[in-house]
Design a protein around this motif. Structure first.
Motif, PDB file in Angstrom:
ATOM      1  N   GLY A 113       7.603  -8.136  17.428  1.00 33.19           N
ATOM      2  CA  GLY A 113       6.640  -9.218  17.565  1.00 33.19           C
ATOM      3  C   GLY A 113       7.347 -10.521  17.275  1.00 33.19           C
ATOM      4  O   GLY A 113       8.409 -10.539  16.647  1.00 33.19           O
ATOM      5  N   SER A 114       6.774 -11.608  17.731  1.00 34.20           N
ATOM      6  CA  SER A 114       7.371 -12.905  17.422  1.00 34.20           C
ATOM      7  C   SER A 114       7.220 -13.218  15.941  1.00 34.20           C
ATOM      8  O   SER A 114       8.081 -13.877  15.348  1.00 34.20           O
ATOM      9  CB  SER A 114       6.718 -14.002  18.263  1.00 34.20           C
ATOM     10  N   ASN A 115       6.121 -12.741  15.343  1.00 41.50           N
ATOM     11  CA  ASN A 115       5.825 -13.056  13.948  1.00 41.50           C
ATOM     12  C   ASN A 115       5.251 -11.835  13.246  1.00 41.50           C
ATOM     13  O   ASN A 115       4.706 -10.941  13.878  1.00 41.50           O
ATOM     14  CB  ASN A 115       4.825 -14.205  13.867  1.00 41.50           C
ATOM     15  N   ALA A 116       5.382 -11.840  11.927  1.00 40.97           N
ATOM     16  CA  ALA A 116       4.735 -10.876  11.018  1.00 40.97           C
ATOM     17  C   ALA A 116       5.366  -9.495  11.016  1.00 40.97           C
ATOM     18  O   ALA A 116       4.915  -8.618  10.296  1.00 40.97           O
ATOM     19  CB  ALA A 116       3.237 -10.750  11.321  1.00 40.97           C
ATOM     20  N   LYS A 117       6.446  -9.280  11.795  1.00 38.66           N
ATOM     21  CA  LYS A 117       6.980  -7.920  11.855  1.00 38.66           C
ATOM     22  C   LYS A 117       7.564  -7.443  10.527  1.00 38.66           C
ATOM     23  O   LYS A 117       7.468  -6.263  10.197  1.00 38.66           O
ATOM     24  CB  LYS A 117       7.992  -7.765  12.990  1.00 38.66           C
ATOM     25  N   SER A 118       8.132  -8.366   9.746  1.00 39.61           N
ATOM     26  CA  SER A 118       8.671  -7.954   8.442  1.00 39.61           C
ATOM     27  C   SER A 118       7.554  -7.542   7.494  1.00 39.61           C
ATOM     28  O   SER A 118       7.662  -6.541   6.776  1.00 39.61           O
ATOM     29  CB  SER A 118       9.495  -9.082   7.820  1.00 39.61           C
ATOM     30  N   THR A 119       6.478  -8.323   7.474  1.00 46.68           N
ATOM     31  CA  THR A 119       5.334  -7.991   6.621  1.00 46.68           C
ATOM     32  C   THR A 119       4.740  -6.646   7.010  1.00 46.68           C
ATOM     33  O   THR A 119       4.486  -5.786   6.159  1.00 46.68           O
ATOM     34  CB  THR A 119       4.264  -9.089   6.716  1.00 46.68           C
ATOM     35  N   VAL A 120       4.527  -6.434   8.302  1.00 47.79           N
ATOM     36  CA  VAL A 120       3.915  -5.187   8.778  1.00 47.79           C
ATOM     37  C   VAL A 120       4.843  -3.998   8.536  1.00 47.79           C
ATOM     38  O   VAL A 120       4.397  -2.928   8.104  1.00 47.79           O
ATOM     39  CB  VAL A 120       3.541  -5.321  10.269  1.00 47.79           C
ATOM     40  N   THR A 121       6.138  -4.178   8.778  1.00 47.68           N
ATOM     41  CA  THR A 121       7.090  -3.092   8.543  1.00 47.68           C
ATOM     42  C   THR A 121       7.107  -2.691   7.071  1.00 47.68           C
ATOM     43  O   THR A 121       7.053  -1.502   6.727  1.00 47.68           O
ATOM     44  CB  THR A 121       8.499  -3.518   8.989  1.00 47.68           C
ATOM     45  N   THR A 122       7.173  -3.684   6.204  1.00 46.84           N
ATOM     46  CA  THR A 122       7.197  -3.399   4.765  1.00 46.84           C
ATOM     47  C   THR A 122       5.921  -2.722   4.311  1.00 46.84           C
ATOM     48  O   THR A 122       5.952  -1.734   3.559  1.00 46.84           O
ATOM     49  CB  THR A 122       7.404  -4.704   3.978  1.00 46.84           C
ATOM     50  N   LEU A 123       4.776  -3.231   4.754  1.00 47.04           N
ATOM     51  CA  LEU A 123       3.502  -2.666   4.321  1.00 47.04           C
ATOM     52  C   LEU A 123       3.305  -1.258   4.851  1.00 47.04           C
ATOM     53  O   LEU A 123       2.848  -0.369   4.110  1.00 47.04           O
ATOM     54  CB  LEU A 123       2.354  -3.582   4.763  1.00 47.04           C
ATOM     55  N   LEU A 124       3.658  -1.001   6.097  1.00 47.88           N
ATOM     56  CA  LEU A 124       3.546   0.369   6.617  1.00 47.88           C
ATOM     57  C   LEU A 124       4.475   1.297   5.843  1.00 47.88           C
ATOM     58  O   LEU A 124       4.121   2.441   5.552  1.00 47.88           O
ATOM     59  CB  LEU A 124       3.868   0.411   8.109  1.00 47.88           C
ATOM     60  N   ALA A 288      -4.082   4.803   2.401  1.00 53.36           N
ATOM     61  CA  ALA A 288      -3.668   3.623   3.171  1.00 53.36           C
ATOM     62  C   ALA A 288      -4.507   2.405   2.791  1.00 53.36           C
ATOM     63  O   ALA A 288      -3.974   1.306   2.591  1.00 53.36           O
ATOM     64  CB  ALA A 288      -3.775   3.905   4.671  1.00 53.36           C
ATOM     65  N   LEU A 289      -5.806   2.585   2.668  1.00 48.38           N
ATOM     66  CA  LEU A 289      -6.687   1.466   2.320  1.00 48.38           C
ATOM     67  C   LEU A 289      -6.372   0.919   0.935  1.00 48.38           C
ATOM     68  O   LEU A 289      -6.321  -0.297   0.723  1.00 48.38           O
ATOM     69  CB  LEU A 289      -8.149   1.904   2.402  1.00 48.38           C
ATOM     70  N   ALA A 290      -6.146   1.808  -0.019  1.00 49.96           N
ATOM     71  CA  ALA A 290      -5.821   1.368  -1.375  1.00 49.96           C
ATOM     72  C   ALA A 290      -4.494   0.603  -1.393  1.00 49.96           C
ATOM     73  O   ALA A 290      -4.349  -0.404  -2.101  1.00 49.96           O
ATOM     74  CB  ALA A 290      -5.751   2.569  -2.311  1.00 49.96           C
ATOM     75  N   THR A 291      -3.536   1.046  -0.588  1.00 50.42           N
ATOM     76  CA  THR A 291      -2.215   0.413  -0.566  1.00 50.42           C
ATOM     77  C   THR A 291      -2.277  -0.977   0.054  1.00 50.42           C
ATOM     78  O   THR A 291      -1.679  -1.928  -0.467  1.00 50.42           O
ATOM     79  CB  THR A 291      -1.217   1.297   0.200  1.00 50.42           C
ATOM     80  N   VAL A 292      -2.995  -1.123   1.170  1.00 51.90           N
ATOM     81  CA  VAL A 292      -3.061  -2.445   1.807  1.00 51.90           C
ATOM     82  C   VAL A 292      -3.829  -3.435   0.935  1.00 51.90           C
ATOM     83  O   VAL A 292      -3.516  -4.631   0.927  1.00 51.90           O
ATOM     84  CB  VAL A 292      -3.659  -2.376   3.229  1.00 51.90           C
ATOM     85  N   CYS A 293      -4.799  -2.958   0.197  1.00 58.49           N
ATOM     86  CA  CYS A 293      -5.567  -3.868  -0.669  1.00 58.49           C
ATOM     87  C   CYS A 293      -4.699  -4.415  -1.803  1.00 58.49           C
ATOM     88  O   CYS A 293      -4.877  -5.562  -2.231  1.00 58.49           O
ATOM     89  CB  CYS A 293      -6.781  -3.158  -1.248  1.00 58.49           C
ATOM     90  N   ALA A 294      -3.753  -3.627  -2.278  1.00 59.58           N
ATOM     91  CA  ALA A 294      -2.913  -4.032  -3.410  1.00 59.58           C
ATOM     92  C   ALA A 294      -1.701  -4.852  -2.992  1.00 59.58           C
ATOM     93  O   ALA A 294      -1.059  -5.488  -3.830  1.00 59.58           O
ATOM     94  CB  ALA A 294      -2.452  -2.789  -4.173  1.00 59.58           C
ATOM     95  N   PHE A 295      -1.376  -4.873  -1.710  1.00 60.40           N
ATOM     96  CA  PHE A 295      -0.148  -5.500  -1.228  1.00 60.40           C
ATOM     97  C   PHE A 295      -0.200  -7.019  -1.399  1.00 60.40           C
ATOM     98  O   PHE A 295      -1.160  -7.672  -0.990  1.00 60.40           O
ATOM     99  CB  PHE A 295       0.053  -5.155   0.248  1.00 60.40           C
ATOM    100  N   GLN A 296       0.852  -7.579  -2.000  1.00 60.26           N
ATOM    101  CA  GLN A 296       0.871  -9.011  -2.308  1.00 60.26           C
ATOM    102  C   GLN A 296       1.689  -9.839  -1.338  1.00 60.26           C
ATOM    103  O   GLN A 296       1.809 -11.058  -1.511  1.00 60.26           O
ATOM    104  CB  GLN A 296       1.396  -9.225  -3.735  1.00 60.26           C
ATOM    105  N   GLY A 297       2.271  -9.220  -0.316  1.00 63.84           N
ATOM    106  CA  GLY A 297       3.031  -9.970   0.671  1.00 63.84           C
ATOM    107  C   GLY A 297       4.503 -10.064   0.329  1.00 63.84           C
ATOM    108  O   GLY A 297       4.964  -9.555  -0.693  1.00 63.84           O
ATOM    109  N   LEU A 298       5.257 -10.731   1.197  1.00 60.66           N
ATOM    110  CA  LEU A 298       6.702 -10.863   1.053  1.00 60.66           C
ATOM    111  C   LEU A 298       7.065 -12.296   0.690  1.00 60.66           C
ATOM    112  O   LEU A 298       6.357 -13.238   1.039  1.00 60.66           O
ATOM    113  CB  LEU A 298       7.399 -10.498   2.366  1.00 60.66           C
ATOM    114  N   PRO A 299       8.177 -12.483   0.014  1.00 62.53           N
ATOM    115  CA  PRO A 299       8.641 -13.842  -0.274  1.00 62.53           C
ATOM    116  C   PRO A 299       8.847 -14.634   1.019  1.00 62.53           C
ATOM    117  O   PRO A 299       9.313 -14.089   2.022  1.00 62.53           O
ATOM    118  CB  PRO A 299       9.978 -13.617  -0.989  1.00 62.53           C
ATOM    119  N   HIS A 300       8.453 -15.908   0.977  1.00 63.57           N
ATOM    120  CA  HIS A 300       8.663 -16.844   2.090  1.00 63.57           C
ATOM    121  C   HIS A 300       7.783 -16.538   3.300  1.00 63.57           C
ATOM    122  O   HIS A 300       8.013 -17.070   4.379  1.00 63.57           O
ATOM    123  CB  HIS A 300      10.136 -16.879   2.520  1.00 63.57           C
ATOM    124  N   ARG A 301       6.753 -15.717   3.130  1.00 58.32           N
ATOM    125  CA  ARG A 301       5.836 -15.396   4.215  1.00 58.32           C
ATOM    126  C   ARG A 301       4.408 -15.611   3.719  1.00 58.32           C
ATOM    127  O   ARG A 301       3.773 -14.687   3.239  1.00 58.32           O
ATOM    128  CB  ARG A 301       6.051 -13.957   4.694  1.00 58.32           C
TER     129      ARG A 301
END
Length: 441
Positions: A113-124, A288-301
């Protein structure tokens, strides 16, 4: 194969060195070159590969012609005349991801993707880990794909760039996705359609294609066995319902937005994509739902780095193209009660900044612009107050003066950083440092 046949690795960055490790581990004869004359870490390279023949400072014609095949790093365009000439002669030209795909024996999730691929890859990856699948996570993000082969991963989750996909032919992912497509890398591609075609290669041979129902460019252009969609579109399988502030699966509420630690419409889309892929992989939904709710994101994103006086400061330095800034501006703008003060600018890479104009008029209090192409960004923000800043410290100080309770200050440059910094990380750290200073001073 002739007695002196060898593979030629072109480009000796992180991925190139992973290729060297892999090929030598396979007992292959290999040589390497890099077009940079002064190659950083050359002594370390010789220490790791003491018998390796290395050429720097350009393409060595004799090696190019004699090589059995070329393994080209993502940072080197295959349209480069010296490489294109070998392709025209029928020589095989591939990259590290093609080598990985030929060797991998575990299921693969491929994300671009043009954007968000690092966030999505890490979260998955975190969801798969929580579900006990022992994922190997890497590719364009973090660990090079070939280095993951040495692990005991039960599943591979790879972030892939368009540059990597250009030289990949055998991916055959179990699940593949294009999250979004916007203008980027037009300094490398002649046309946007060439960039899109590279992205679309991710679907070749996949079992399940997960695509963004709000972005038709992400839809597979080749037949695939199964398609799953996400987005705010009424027909999306995994849908953001803004009226109910909830994420749904075919009408069933999965969770409400206030359950997420992540902020903004764009992050809700990221979560939907992860949930869609997790279901396609058969991962346990409650985990999966519990994990996505707890996810705080990546640095610089879109990372919140400071808060004071009911003003929040977001570091989105990784936003190096217009699409990323558009997503952040819209996502933050919709999530707050006040307005956004945007800090943007840098090296524009030939982009058109006019797509920012409409959301800027809707969400911005002001734009503070710095760097080499500040004036070009300003031209794309007609209709909102714009000011020039010479340094990040100056931009942050002015943002503090302009901000009102309920506002957000957003560093989302829409540009590369190399005119002022060593990379987006240094730029984001500089912003965060000054944001904390003015917030707590």
């Amino acid at each position: 194969m002739t007695k002196d046949a060898f593979d030629l690795v072109i480009g000796l960055g992180v991925s190139g060195r992973s290729v060297l490790r892999y090929l030598q581990g396979q007992g292959m004869a290999v040589r390497a070159l890099d077009t940079r004359q002064a190659l950083a870490g050359l002594d370390d390279l010789h220490a790791e590969f003491p018998k390796l023949k290395v050429h720097t400072g350009g393409f060595k014609k004799g090696w190019m012609e004699r090589a059995r095949r070329l393994i080209v790093s993502p940072g080197v365009a295959i349209s480069t005349p010296a490489i294109a000439a070998q392709i025209a002669e029928g020589k095989e030209v591939i990259g590290d991801i093609e080598l990985f795909a030929r060797a991998a024996s575990r299921p693969l999730v491929a994300i671009t993707g043009s954007n968000a691929k690092s966030t999505v890859t890490t979260l998955l990856g975190e969801v798969a880990e929580a579900c006990g699948r022992q994922p190997g996570v890497g590719g364009n993000l973090g660990i090079p794909a070939l280095d993951l082969l040495a692990s005991d991963a039960g599943l591979y989750v790879l972030e892939l760039s368009s540059f990597q996909l250009e030289t990949t032919y055998s991916l055959n992912a179990q699940v593949a996705t294009i999250l979004n497509v916007s203008q980027d890398h037009l300094d490398r591609y002649n046309r946007f359609s060439d960039y899109l075609a590279a992205k679309q290669r991710i679907y070749d041979g996949c079992q399940v294609a997960v695509w963004n129902r709000d972005d038709v460019a992400t839809r597979p252009q080749v037949p695939v066995p199964r398609e799953v969609t996400f987005g705010s579109h009424p027909q999306a399988d995994y849908r953001l319902d803004s009226d109910r502030n909830a994420l749904l699966y075919k009408g069933e509420t999965l969770l409400t937005l206030d359950q997420l630690t992540l902020t903004g419409h764009h992050n809700a889309m990221n979560v939907l994509a992860v949930l869609a892929m997790a279901d396609a992989l058969g991962l346990e939904r409650e985990t999966a739902l519990a994990t996505v709710c707890a996810f705080q994101g990546l640095p610089h994103r879109c990372q919140m780095v400071a808060e004071a006086g009911d003003v929040r400061w977001f570091n989105d330095s990784k936003a190096t193209n217009v699409g990323a800034t558009l997503a952040a501006l819209t996502g933050i703008g919709e999530a707050i009660n006040g307005k956004v003060i945007l800090i943007a600018g840098g090296q524009g890479k030939g982009q058109d900044f006019s797509p920012l104009a409409e959301p800027a008029r809707q969400y911005l209090r002001a734009a503070l612009l710095l760097g080499e192409d500040a004036d070009k960004v300003a031209d794309g923000l007609i209709g909102v107050p714009r000011e020039r800043a010479e340094t990040m410290a100056e931009a942050v100080t002015r943002a503090r003066q302009l901000a009102q309770p309920g506002d957000a200050v957003l560093l989302s440059p829409a540009c590369a950083s190399f005119d002022m910094y060593s990379g987006y990380t240094e730029r984001g750290d500089d912003f965060a440092h000054h944001a904390r200073e003015v917030s707590h001073g």
